[in-house]
Design a protein around this motif. Structure first.
Motif, PDB file in Angstrom:
ATOM      1  N   GLY A 232       7.626   4.586  10.573  1.00  0.00           N
ATOM      2  CA  GLY A 232       8.300   4.430  11.867  1.00  0.00           C
ATOM      3  C   GLY A 232       7.627   5.214  12.975  1.00  0.00           C
ATOM      4  O   GLY A 232       7.366   4.689  14.055  1.00  0.00           O
ATOM      5  N   SER A 233       7.303   6.485  12.720  1.00  0.00           N
ATOM      6  CA  SER A 233       6.683   7.296  13.769  1.00  0.00           C
ATOM      7  C   SER A 233       5.268   6.814  14.077  1.00  0.00           C
ATOM      8  O   SER A 233       4.846   6.808  15.236  1.00  0.00           O
ATOM      9  CB  SER A 233       6.697   8.780  13.402  1.00  0.00           C
ATOM     10  OG  SER A 233       6.087   9.005  12.159  1.00  0.00           O
ATOM     11  N   CYS A 234       4.538   6.357  13.063  1.00  0.00           N
ATOM     12  CA  CYS A 234       3.191   5.837  13.308  1.00  0.00           C
ATOM     13  C   CYS A 234       3.226   4.479  14.006  1.00  0.00           C
ATOM     14  O   CYS A 234       2.378   4.186  14.854  1.00  0.00           O
ATOM     15  CB  CYS A 234       2.396   5.786  12.008  1.00  0.00           C
ATOM     16  SG  CYS A 234       1.954   7.440  11.411  1.00  0.00           S
TER      17      CYS A 234
ATOM     18  N   ARG B 203      -7.752  -3.592   7.924  1.00  0.00           N
ATOM     19  CA  ARG B 203      -7.101  -4.905   7.908  1.00  0.00           C
ATOM     20  C   ARG B 203      -7.446  -5.649   6.614  1.00  0.00           C
ATOM     21  O   ARG B 203      -6.593  -6.267   5.991  1.00  0.00           O
ATOM     22  CB  ARG B 203      -7.510  -5.717   9.127  1.00  0.00           C
ATOM     23  CG  ARG B 203      -6.775  -7.041   9.228  1.00  0.00           C
ATOM     24  CD  ARG B 203      -7.081  -7.739  10.559  1.00  0.00           C
ATOM     25  NE  ARG B 203      -6.397  -9.003  10.606  1.00  0.00           N
ATOM     26  CZ  ARG B 203      -6.837 -10.128  10.036  1.00  0.00           C
ATOM     27  NH1 ARG B 203      -7.976 -10.140   9.383  1.00  0.00           N
ATOM     28  NH2 ARG B 203      -6.147 -11.252  10.133  1.00  0.00           N
ATOM     29  N   LYS B 204      -8.713  -5.563   6.194  1.00  0.00           N
ATOM     30  CA  LYS B 204      -9.122  -6.205   4.935  1.00  0.00           C
ATOM     31  C   LYS B 204      -8.383  -5.599   3.748  1.00  0.00           C
ATOM     32  O   LYS B 204      -7.954  -6.310   2.840  1.00  0.00           O
ATOM     33  CB  LYS B 204     -10.633  -6.068   4.736  1.00  0.00           C
ATOM     34  CG  LYS B 204     -11.438  -7.005   5.586  1.00  0.00           C
ATOM     35  CD  LYS B 204     -12.921  -6.818   5.336  1.00  0.00           C
ATOM     36  CE  LYS B 204     -13.731  -7.685   6.284  1.00  0.00           C
ATOM     37  NZ  LYS B 204     -15.172  -7.457   6.141  1.00  0.00           N
ATOM     38  N   ILE B 205      -8.217  -4.280   3.766  1.00  0.00           N
ATOM     39  CA  ILE B 205      -7.493  -3.604   2.687  1.00  0.00           C
ATOM     40  C   ILE B 205      -6.048  -4.092   2.633  1.00  0.00           C
ATOM     41  O   ILE B 205      -5.505  -4.357   1.562  1.00  0.00           O
ATOM     42  CB  ILE B 205      -7.552  -2.071   2.868  1.00  0.00           C
ATOM     43  CG1 ILE B 205      -8.975  -1.568   2.634  1.00  0.00           C
ATOM     44  CG2 ILE B 205      -6.559  -1.366   1.959  1.00  0.00           C
ATOM     45  CD1 ILE B 205      -9.205  -0.137   3.083  1.00  0.00           C
ATOM     46  N   VAL B 206      -5.431  -4.219   3.797  1.00  0.00           N
ATOM     47  CA  VAL B 206      -4.043  -4.666   3.885  1.00  0.00           C
ATOM     48  C   VAL B 206      -3.904  -6.088   3.349  1.00  0.00           C
ATOM     49  O   VAL B 206      -3.017  -6.369   2.525  1.00  0.00           O
ATOM     50  CB  VAL B 206      -3.513  -4.577   5.334  1.00  0.00           C
ATOM     51  CG1 VAL B 206      -2.208  -5.318   5.505  1.00  0.00           C
ATOM     52  CG2 VAL B 206      -3.373  -3.126   5.759  1.00  0.00           C
TER      53      VAL B 206
ATOM     54  N   ILE C 289       0.837  -1.209   0.000  1.00  0.00           N
ATOM     55  CA  ILE C 289       0.000   0.000   0.000  1.00  0.00           C
ATOM     56  C   ILE C 289       0.867   1.252   0.000  1.00  0.00           C
ATOM     57  O   ILE C 289       0.631   2.191  -0.770  1.00  0.00           O
ATOM     58  CB  ILE C 289      -0.952  -0.013   1.206  1.00  0.00           C
ATOM     59  CG1 ILE C 289      -2.014  -1.104   1.011  1.00  0.00           C
ATOM     60  CG2 ILE C 289      -1.612   1.356   1.402  1.00  0.00           C
ATOM     61  CD1 ILE C 289      -2.814  -1.409   2.250  1.00  0.00           C
ATOM     62  N   LEU C 290       1.891   1.277   0.849  1.00  0.00           N
ATOM     63  CA  LEU C 290       2.753   2.460   0.920  1.00  0.00           C
ATOM     64  C   LEU C 290       3.548   2.651  -0.368  1.00  0.00           C
ATOM     65  O   LEU C 290       3.769   3.784  -0.805  1.00  0.00           O
ATOM     66  CB  LEU C 290       3.679   2.373   2.133  1.00  0.00           C
ATOM     67  CG  LEU C 290       2.971   2.443   3.484  1.00  0.00           C
ATOM     68  CD1 LEU C 290       3.981   2.261   4.618  1.00  0.00           C
ATOM     69  CD2 LEU C 290       2.211   3.756   3.647  1.00  0.00           C
ATOM     70  N   GLU C 291       3.980   1.557  -0.972  1.00  0.00           N
ATOM     71  CA  GLU C 291       4.685   1.673  -2.252  1.00  0.00           C
ATOM     72  C   GLU C 291       3.774   2.258  -3.321  1.00  0.00           C
ATOM     73  O   GLU C 291       4.182   3.102  -4.111  1.00  0.00           O
ATOM     74  CB  GLU C 291       5.238   0.307  -2.686  1.00  0.00           C
ATOM     75  CG  GLU C 291       6.446  -0.111  -1.880  1.00  0.00           C
ATOM     76  CD  GLU C 291       6.867  -1.558  -2.089  1.00  0.00           C
ATOM     77  OE1 GLU C 291       6.154  -2.311  -2.799  1.00  0.00           O
ATOM     78  OE2 GLU C 291       7.905  -1.941  -1.536  1.00  0.00           O
ATOM     79  N   GLN C 292       2.508   1.827  -3.339  1.00  0.00           N
ATOM     80  CA  GLN C 292       1.550   2.373  -4.301  1.00  0.00           C
ATOM     81  C   GLN C 292       1.306   3.861  -4.034  1.00  0.00           C
ATOM     82  O   GLN C 292       1.312   4.670  -4.957  1.00  0.00           O
ATOM     83  CB  GLN C 292       0.224   1.602  -4.235  1.00  0.00           C
ATOM     84  CG  GLN C 292      -0.788   2.042  -5.255  1.00  0.00           C
ATOM     85  CD  GLN C 292      -0.326   1.788  -6.685  1.00  0.00           C
ATOM     86  OE1 GLN C 292       0.227   0.738  -6.987  1.00  0.00           O
ATOM     87  NE2 GLN C 292      -0.538   2.743  -7.561  1.00  0.00           N
ATOM     88  N   LEU C 293       1.109   4.218  -2.776  1.00  0.00           N
ATOM     89  CA  LEU C 293       0.897   5.629  -2.424  1.00  0.00           C
ATOM     90  C   LEU C 293       2.096   6.483  -2.814  1.00  0.00           C
ATOM     91  O   LEU C 293       1.938   7.600  -3.307  1.00  0.00           O
ATOM     92  CB  LEU C 293       0.613   5.778  -0.924  1.00  0.00           C
ATOM     93  CG  LEU C 293      -0.733   5.295  -0.428  1.00  0.00           C
ATOM     94  CD1 LEU C 293      -0.791   5.375   1.094  1.00  0.00           C
ATOM     95  CD2 LEU C 293      -1.866   6.102  -1.044  1.00  0.00           C
ATOM     96  N   SER C 294       3.290   5.952  -2.609  1.00  0.00           N
ATOM     97  CA  SER C 294       4.485   6.730  -2.928  1.00  0.00           C
ATOM     98  C   SER C 294       4.647   6.909  -4.431  1.00  0.00           C
ATOM     99  O   SER C 294       5.191   7.916  -4.884  1.00  0.00           O
ATOM    100  CB  SER C 294       5.737   6.107  -2.307  1.00  0.00           C
ATOM    101  OG  SER C 294       6.061   4.900  -2.929  1.00  0.00           O
ATOM    102  N   ARG C 295       4.160   5.967  -5.224  1.00  0.00           N
ATOM    103  CA  ARG C 295       4.206   6.124  -6.683  1.00  0.00           C
ATOM    104  C   ARG C 295       3.234   7.197  -7.162  1.00  0.00           C
ATOM    105  O   ARG C 295       3.470   7.864  -8.155  1.00  0.00           O
ATOM    106  CB  ARG C 295       3.885   4.794  -7.376  1.00  0.00           C
ATOM    107  CG  ARG C 295       5.058   3.833  -7.376  1.00  0.00           C
ATOM    108  CD  ARG C 295       4.824   2.667  -8.325  1.00  0.00           C
ATOM    109  NE  ARG C 295       3.780   1.762  -7.874  1.00  0.00           N
ATOM    110  CZ  ARG C 295       3.986   0.706  -7.091  1.00  0.00           C
ATOM    111  NH1 ARG C 295       5.209   0.431  -6.677  1.00  0.00           N
ATOM    112  NH2 ARG C 295       2.999  -0.080  -6.728  1.00  0.00           N
TER     113      ARG C 295
ATOM    114  N   LEU D 188      -1.068   2.169   9.638  1.00  0.00           N
ATOM    115  CA  LEU D 188      -1.644   2.568   8.354  1.00  0.00           C
ATOM    116  C   LEU D 188      -2.834   3.505   8.557  1.00  0.00           C
ATOM    117  O   LEU D 188      -2.979   4.500   7.831  1.00  0.00           O
ATOM    118  CB  LEU D 188      -2.070   1.345   7.543  1.00  0.00           C
ATOM    119  CG  LEU D 188      -2.657   1.658   6.161  1.00  0.00           C
ATOM    120  CD1 LEU D 188      -1.610   2.340   5.266  1.00  0.00           C
ATOM    121  CD2 LEU D 188      -3.186   0.398   5.510  1.00  0.00           C
ATOM    122  N   VAL D 189      -3.669   3.226   9.545  1.00  0.00           N
ATOM    123  CA  VAL D 189      -4.792   4.117   9.864  1.00  0.00           C
ATOM    124  C   VAL D 189      -4.258   5.507  10.185  1.00  0.00           C
ATOM    125  O   VAL D 189      -4.771   6.519   9.690  1.00  0.00           O
ATOM    126  CB  VAL D 189      -5.631   3.569  11.045  1.00  0.00           C
ATOM    127  CG1 VAL D 189      -6.686   4.585  11.480  1.00  0.00           C
ATOM    128  CG2 VAL D 189      -6.279   2.246  10.680  1.00  0.00           C
TER     129      VAL D 189
END
Length: 185
Positions: free
Chosen positions: A118-120, A175-178, A44-50, A93-94
């Motif tokens: 990391g901070s989250c 959680r389902k999304i993850v 998810i984070l890789e997609q968001l960063s793209r 993630l939330v």
């Protein structure tokens, strides 16, 4: 929640084993171990960063590392350390989602993602798990300076309005999304 002092070797596992192989009662209790959760968060984070086109304004962008590390590598590495329950990754993630909604200037990019996660994770472990280590330990685990991690923790708390509670329905949806993200990899 009780903070533990910073161990001498920050690379040691969070869950120490006793002679019989069971975690000590005094150690951090990991509620559920689902490696797919770390993989899903990374996806998810890789997609968001793209998708990111903004320039990060307030989160530090240069991560002190001697080699390029992918989001997947550090997410799975942190998960494998045993310091975080699967639920903690979902909560992180939330919090990242809430952060980007409350402060649109925040960018989820390859250069900010590691610090955001990391901070989250730090806030999630403190909020969710009964026992946790001190910020000194997590700074070493995340390869950050202690002052930098403390600054990011305060920043995230302020932007979130000190609201860390996540109800069970919201948690279940994330959680389902993850887990779906793992299947789409």
């Amino acid at each position: 929640a009780r903070a533990r002092p910073c161990p001498r070797d920050v690379k040691q596992l969070c869950v120490r084993q006793t002679r019989d192989g069971d975690p000590d009662d005094d150690d951090i209790g990991v509620v559920r171990r689902e490696p797919a959760v770390a993989e899903g968060i990374a996806a998810i984070l890789e997609q968001l960063s793209r998708w990111s086109t903004k320039s990060a304004v307030r989160m530090p962008t240069q991560f002190p590392s001697d080699r390029a590390t992918t989001i997947s590598e550090y997410a799975t590495s942190w998960y494998s350390s045993g310091c975080f329950a699967s639920e903690t990754f979902v909560l992180a993630l939330v919090y990242i989602d809430r952060l980007t909604k409350r402060d649109p200037s925040l960018e989820v990019s390859p250069s900010t993602c590691q610090r955001l996660l990391g901070s989250c994770l730090l806030l999630a472990v403190k909020h969710h798990q009964e026992h946790h280590y001190s910020n000194c330990f997590y700074a070493g685990l995340f390869s950050l300076g202690l002052q930098e991690l403390n600054h990011m923790e305060r920043f995230v708390l302020v932007v979130l309005g000190y609201s860390l509670f996540v109800d069970h329905r919201e948690f279940g949806a994330y959680r389902k999304i993850v887990l779906k993200a793992v299947g789409n990899r």
